[in-house]
Design a protein around this motif. Sequence first.
Motif, PDB file in Angstrom:
ATOM      1  N   ASP A 118      49.307  45.289  36.872  1.00 19.71           N
ATOM      2  CA  ASP A 118      48.509  44.190  37.439  1.00 19.71           C
ATOM      3  C   ASP A 118      49.392  43.152  38.111  1.00 19.71           C
ATOM      4  OD1 ASP A 118      46.112  45.216  36.756  1.00 19.71           O
ATOM      5  OD2 ASP A 118      45.894  44.059  34.927  1.00 19.71           O
ATOM      6  N   ALA A 147      35.140  35.264  34.613  1.00 19.73           N
ATOM      7  CA  ALA A 147      36.097  34.781  35.609  1.00 19.73           C
ATOM      8  C   ALA A 147      35.779  33.336  35.966  1.00 19.73           C
ATOM      9  CB  ALA A 147      36.054  35.654  36.861  1.00 19.73           C
ATOM     10  N   LYS A 182      51.982  37.324  35.429  1.00 23.61           N
ATOM     11  CA  LYS A 182      50.895  37.697  34.521  1.00 23.61           C
ATOM     12  C   LYS A 182      51.086  36.942  33.214  1.00 23.61           C
ATOM     13  CE  LYS A 182      48.375  41.644  32.603  1.00 23.61           C
ATOM     14  NZ  LYS A 182      48.270  43.130  32.586  1.00 23.61           N
ATOM     15  N   THR A 240      46.398  36.813  36.047  1.00 20.19           N
ATOM     16  CA  THR A 240      47.472  37.169  36.965  1.00 20.19           C
ATOM     17  C   THR A 240      47.330  36.369  38.253  1.00 20.19           C
ATOM     18  OG1 THR A 240      47.632  39.418  36.088  1.00 20.19           O
ATOM     19  CG2 THR A 240      48.581  39.029  38.252  1.00 20.19           C
ATOM     20  N   ASP A 292      46.306  35.958  45.416  1.00 24.32           N
ATOM     21  CA  ASP A 292      45.424  36.844  44.662  1.00 24.32           C
ATOM     22  C   ASP A 292      45.369  36.348  43.224  1.00 24.32           C
ATOM     23  OD1 ASP A 292      45.115  38.389  46.878  1.00 24.32           O
ATOM     24  OD2 ASP A 292      46.430  40.015  46.219  1.00 24.32           O
ATOM     25  N   LYS A 306      43.533  37.354  39.403  1.00 16.77           N
ATOM     26  CA  LYS A 306      42.826  38.401  38.677  1.00 16.77           C
ATOM     27  C   LYS A 306      42.761  38.033  37.198  1.00 16.77           C
ATOM     28  CE  LYS A 306      43.049  43.454  38.075  1.00 16.77           C
ATOM     29  NZ  LYS A 306      43.856  44.648  38.388  1.00 16.77           N
ATOM     30  N   ALA A 340      41.627  39.516  33.203  1.00 12.95           N
ATOM     31  CA  ALA A 340      41.473  40.780  32.495  1.00 12.95           C
ATOM     32  C   ALA A 340      41.371  40.525  31.001  1.00 12.95           C
ATOM     33  CB  ALA A 340      42.646  41.713  32.792  1.00 12.95           C
ATOM     34  N   SER A 381      38.992  44.369  34.046  1.00 18.63           N
ATOM     35  CA  SER A 381      39.486  43.281  34.892  1.00 18.63           C
ATOM     36  C   SER A 381      38.513  42.972  36.022  1.00 18.63           C
ATOM     37  CB  SER A 381      40.858  43.648  35.480  1.00 18.63           C
ATOM     38  OG  SER A 381      40.765  44.799  36.291  1.00 18.63           O
ATOM     39  N   ALA A 382      38.744  41.818  36.631  1.00 16.89           N
ATOM     40  CA  ALA A 382      37.934  41.404  37.778  1.00 16.89           C
ATOM     41  C   ALA A 382      38.778  40.520  38.680  1.00 16.89           C
ATOM     42  CB  ALA A 382      36.688  40.651  37.322  1.00 16.89           C
ATOM     43  N   VAL A 383      38.529  40.610  39.977  1.00 20.20           N
ATOM     44  CA  VAL A 383      39.242  39.803  40.956  1.00 20.20           C
ATOM     45  C   VAL A 383      38.525  38.465  41.127  1.00 20.20           C
ATOM     46  CG1 VAL A 383      39.962  39.621  43.359  1.00 20.20           C
ATOM     47  CG2 VAL A 383      40.141  41.816  42.165  1.00 20.20           C
ATOM     48  N   SER A 434      40.998  36.806  46.497  1.00 20.15           N
ATOM     49  CA  SER A 434      41.978  37.527  47.317  1.00 20.15           C
ATOM     50  C   SER A 434      41.881  36.928  48.722  1.00 20.15           C
ATOM     51  CB  SER A 434      41.691  39.028  47.355  1.00 20.15           C
ATOM     52  OG  SER A 434      42.685  39.701  48.092  1.00 20.15           O
TER      53      SER A 434
END
Length: 516
Positions: free
Chosen positions: A192, A389, A417, A438, A462, A464, A466, A498-500, A503
């Motif tokens: 990640d 998130a 991370k 992250t 980015d 992320k 998780a 996980s999820a974004v 970005s």
Amino acid sequence: MRHVLVTRASVVLAALVTVGLAACSVGADGAVGTSETSGTPTAVGSLSPDELEAAVATYGHGPLPDADVVYQPDVIVIGGGPAAVRSVGSDGLVYAMDATAPGVSDLEVGSVMFATSLAVGRVVAIENAADDRGPLRLVTLGPIELTDLILDGEINLSQPLDPAALWYSEVPDLPGALGDPTTGEPITAEDDLTPPDTGMTAGDTRVQLIGAQAAVPPVGPASPLTSPLPPAGPASLTVPVGAWTAKASGSPNKLGLEVSYAGPKNLKVGIALNFEVDNLRIDSGVRITDGQVVESGFVINGIKGFTVDLSAGIGAASGANGKIKVELPVKLTFPIPPGPATAGLPVTITVTYTFIVETALVGQNSTLLGSGAYTLDGPIGVAGGEVLAPTFGVKTSIMDSISGITLGPSGIVLAVKTKVGVGLGGPSANFGPYGALTIAMGVTNGSALGAPLARCVGAALDIKVAGGIGLSVSPTVATVLARLLPKGTKIENSVETSAVVLSRKQVLPDVPLCTG
């Protein structure tokens, strides 16, 4: 979830009580792999309250003899808690156990030792030894899953966490601390930590960062008698990692990471990432039935945002750029004593960092700088099988601060991370539920030679989130552990959900010279 308030004073008091209970009786339930022992736990009686506090900070609490869980049949509970642990190897794999502590004589290869929240794992090797305090058993532990320890049980913990109250534990020989993509330690998607695509290119050939190589890999685990793990302390640590220097720190409203590099060719890198926190709290729940996890969740509340500062400079024209991955050999921990919320188990809240840095600086005496501040609103983690998130916001965009003098298109990329977990296991292999955030950021600065036409700058960000449950090590660490531990040692990493969050990529000015 239950709300539990734990302070350092209550940690010491709980340690005195639980160590005393464990010294009196290991427990008579043969079904859980414990045994009655009448041996005198001399290690327990020799610790003062101050020494016990230090032992708890370094090794964690011991389990309650009447823990409200059913252990797996091959679990051996050790009496004396942290007082039964004389020392641990500098890589966190071998434990020098007081041979007279209840249960230590029952250990055998294949059983699971459970002495403290740190000193727990599958026994893969045992050797008899001694020090100036008496006989020892050197026990090498392999990583396990929570279900290798617990057959039936439930943990529900809601714990406020003051970053200023964290303990700092250095692991000098942490397996896989340095990952070198050019010598067989690839940066994989599972980490990640893949840096964002900033579009940066450099005219020179990127090579490994000078001085980043790890030492010759050891042929086996470090001995606790000749290379012991340093004791944990309440002060933040600045540690060398190859040619890098890193510092993890905590204050009442902040969790911070500072990274710097100063190597040949006058390459210098400076990075500071700070999380702003307010009423930080960890909510963690796990229910295990018949050796299977039937319900789990992990949520972090109180992370309000972050700031980041990047700087890089190079004196020579080329030859020092590259990419490196570092598992920070410092664990930020807070031991939780066994109690109703933990089903009588000792657990530890652990914060760890892994980061990747990549530089691509072109031209003599090139420099690059950038900073930004961002907000995060909402919980982070996994609850009810869904990823939580936070909402992202911008205080100050890094695009507004990119500066420096570069004679060719240059850039720097950082990916960090941050993982927070509630669990058990040694400094090389924690297991239990966890959440992770992250942040990957890259900035580029165009050539000053093109400034009369357009000075192109770019940034990518980015984010992320998780969460997961299980053995919490990166593939790089797992690879090194497999080399250090006896052949056939089971090492199974957890599966993350996980999820974004974000970005985003931007290039200015919006003209063909820069965007084309």
